[in-house]
Write a protein that holds these residues in place. Sequence first.
Motif, short mmCIF file in Angstrom:
data_model
loop_
_atom_site.label_atom_id
_atom_site.label_comp_id
_atom_site.label_asym_id
_atom_site.label_seq_id
_atom_site.Cartn_x
_atom_site.Cartn_y
_atom_site.Cartn_z
N LEU A 68 12.44 -4.89 1.06
CA LEU A 68 11.00 -5.07 0.90
C LEU A 68 10.30 -3.74 0.74
O LEU A 68 9.37 -3.60 -0.07
CB LEU A 68 10.44 -5.82 2.13
CG LEU A 68 8.94 -6.12 2.13
CD1 LEU A 68 8.59 -7.13 1.04
CD2 LEU A 68 8.50 -6.64 3.50
N GLN A 69 10.75 -2.73 1.47
CA GLN A 69 10.11 -1.41 1.43
C GLN A 69 10.66 -0.51 0.33
O GLN A 69 10.16 0.60 0.14
CB GLN A 69 10.26 -0.73 2.79
CG GLN A 69 9.50 -1.42 3.91
CD GLN A 69 9.66 -0.70 5.24
OE1 GLN A 69 10.69 -0.81 5.90
NE2 GLN A 69 8.65 0.05 5.63
N GLY A 71 1.28 -3.13 -1.09
CA GLY A 71 2.47 -3.45 -1.86
C GLY A 71 2.39 -2.86 -3.24
O GLY A 71 1.50 -2.07 -3.55
N GLU A 72 3.30 -3.27 -4.12
CA GLU A 72 3.40 -2.66 -5.43
C GLU A 72 2.35 -3.21 -6.39
O GLU A 72 1.81 -4.30 -6.19
CB GLU A 72 4.80 -2.87 -6.01
CG GLU A 72 5.21 -4.31 -6.15
CD GLU A 72 6.68 -4.46 -6.51
OE1 GLU A 72 7.33 -3.43 -6.75
OE2 GLU A 72 7.17 -5.59 -6.55
N ALA A 73 2.08 -2.43 -7.43
CA ALA A 73 1.18 -2.81 -8.52
C ALA A 73 -0.23 -3.19 -8.06
O ALA A 73 -0.74 -4.25 -8.40
CB ALA A 73 1.79 -3.95 -9.34
N PRO A 74 -0.90 -2.32 -7.26
CA PRO A 74 -2.28 -2.63 -6.91
C PRO A 74 -3.17 -2.61 -8.14
O PRO A 74 -2.93 -1.87 -9.09
CB PRO A 74 -2.66 -1.50 -5.93
CG PRO A 74 -1.73 -0.38 -6.28
CD PRO A 74 -0.45 -1.02 -6.73
N GLY A 100 -2.12 -4.83 -3.75
CA GLY A 100 -0.87 -4.95 -4.47
C GLY A 100 -0.12 -6.21 -4.08
O GLY A 100 -0.65 -7.11 -3.44
N LEU A 101 1.15 -6.26 -4.45
CA LEU A 101 1.97 -7.46 -4.27
C LEU A 101 3.14 -7.19 -3.33
O LEU A 101 3.72 -6.09 -3.32
CB LEU A 101 2.51 -7.94 -5.62
CG LEU A 101 1.46 -8.28 -6.69
CD1 LEU A 101 2.15 -8.53 -8.02
CD2 LEU A 101 0.63 -9.49 -6.27
N GLY A 102 3.51 -8.16 -2.54
CA GLY A 102 4.75 -8.11 -1.77
C GLY A 102 4.63 -7.63 -0.35
O GLY A 102 5.45 -7.99 0.50
N GLY A 103 3.67 -6.74 -0.05
CA GLY A 103 3.52 -6.25 1.31
C GLY A 103 4.58 -5.27 1.76
O GLY A 103 4.82 -5.11 2.96
N GLY A 104 5.23 -4.59 0.82
CA GLY A 104 6.32 -3.68 1.17
C GLY A 104 5.90 -2.35 1.75
O GLY A 104 6.77 -1.55 2.13
N GLY A 105 4.61 -2.08 1.83
CA GLY A 105 4.17 -0.85 2.48
C GLY A 105 3.88 0.29 1.52
O GLY A 105 3.77 0.12 0.31
N THR A 122 13.92 2.46 8.03
CA THR A 122 14.54 2.26 6.73
C THR A 122 14.68 3.60 6.01
O THR A 122 13.92 4.54 6.24
CB THR A 122 13.71 1.30 5.86
OG1 THR A 122 12.37 1.80 5.72
CG2 THR A 122 13.66 -0.09 6.48
N GLY A 123 15.68 3.66 5.13
CA GLY A 123 15.93 4.88 4.38
C GLY A 123 17.24 4.77 3.64
O GLY A 123 17.72 3.66 3.35
N SER A 124 17.84 5.91 3.37
CA SER A 124 19.10 5.92 2.64
C SER A 124 20.24 5.43 3.53
O SER A 124 20.18 5.52 4.76
CB SER A 124 19.42 7.33 2.13
OG SER A 124 19.77 8.17 3.22
#
Length: 375
Positions: A49-50, A171-174, A181-186, A216-218
């Motif tokens: 998600l993030q 989220g993405e694409a504001p 934006g969309l999705g709420g991924g931060g 979250t990360g690599s």
Amino acid sequence: MIDFTSALYLGLHHPSRLLQPWQQLTLGMPAALAEPPGAAEVAQKLARLQGCERGVLMPSTLHLFWDLFGMLCRQPVTLYLDEGTYAIARWGMARLSARGVAIHPFRHHDANALLTKITRQARNRKYPVVVANGFCPACGTAAPIGDYLDIVRRFDGLLVLDDTQALGVLGEAPALRRPYGLGGGGILRWSGHTGPDILVGSSLAKGLGVPVAVLTGSDRLLRRFTVASDTRVHSSPPSLAVIQAAIHALAVNRLQGNLLRLRLAQRVGQFRRGLAGIGWSSTGGWFPVQTLCGITEKVAIRLHQRLAQWGVQTVLTRSRHNRAARLSFLLTARHRAEEIDQCIDMLDALAPEIEAPTNIEAPKGRPVLACQPRG
């Protein structure tokens, strides 16, 4: 009673009747021995998600940042702290400070100040770690993540973000009609940035309404973290009840999240237009934490008390630099349009008995959620 004190921005509740049942709250063993059922799956869904490779669930952001900075101090590091960073990350950093690790604060959201600090310390050849909030509700702006990353990558360092405020909201694409934006991924989804040199620590307790945290990360850094973690050995992991609530939160976000974010944006817009109609304004942009500007501490306290007498609960807050009390309203997708109107009417009615707002102007700094962020 109209409550503007809850940070459950999407209004998510997770009653037990909507969750999968559990037979016990805990396995009675630390996560280092066995992950609770569902924990790894939830962490991986949150990572996707993030926009990250891997995630790990933690009981809280305090556990998370305590372990994270414990891991980082196993190598020669120098920390660079955005002065607006939230207290929990600072408490985790205190672990490094106690071990003599240098911490260099720099002006809030000032990439030039960060570059100056890192350049001055570059000769010590220590691993630079930059720590900041992804989004700052106090000033209503997102961190200049692209600028921070450019600097971090120039010196082969690491960017650590606390994304508690933005997860579930941004989220993405504001765009103009959907400012969150969309999705709420931060914040990473919202800003369009990603990379193996970013670690993101977030609580789900605000946007997603679950008292649990995720790092979250690599894949490489998360593997290091799980091996180095102290609290995964010496503390209880997230309970099975909390994990089921997180599963429910992700399902609601997937199915209804964009609609809830649209409803939240409508309430924030209504609140800001209502303030403008009575000659007031607030900081926060489109973010659901709205703080009245142009009023003194005395007026903020008086308004807080009078609104409470009339059945409206608000929050008195203080910024890190200006310790004067400010009056904030936390809006959620559960607020009804008529509640917003009632609140504005009360502020208008109270205006004659308090000082009028003065020096009202748009807050300085990059506006948040006004347009597509820079890539």
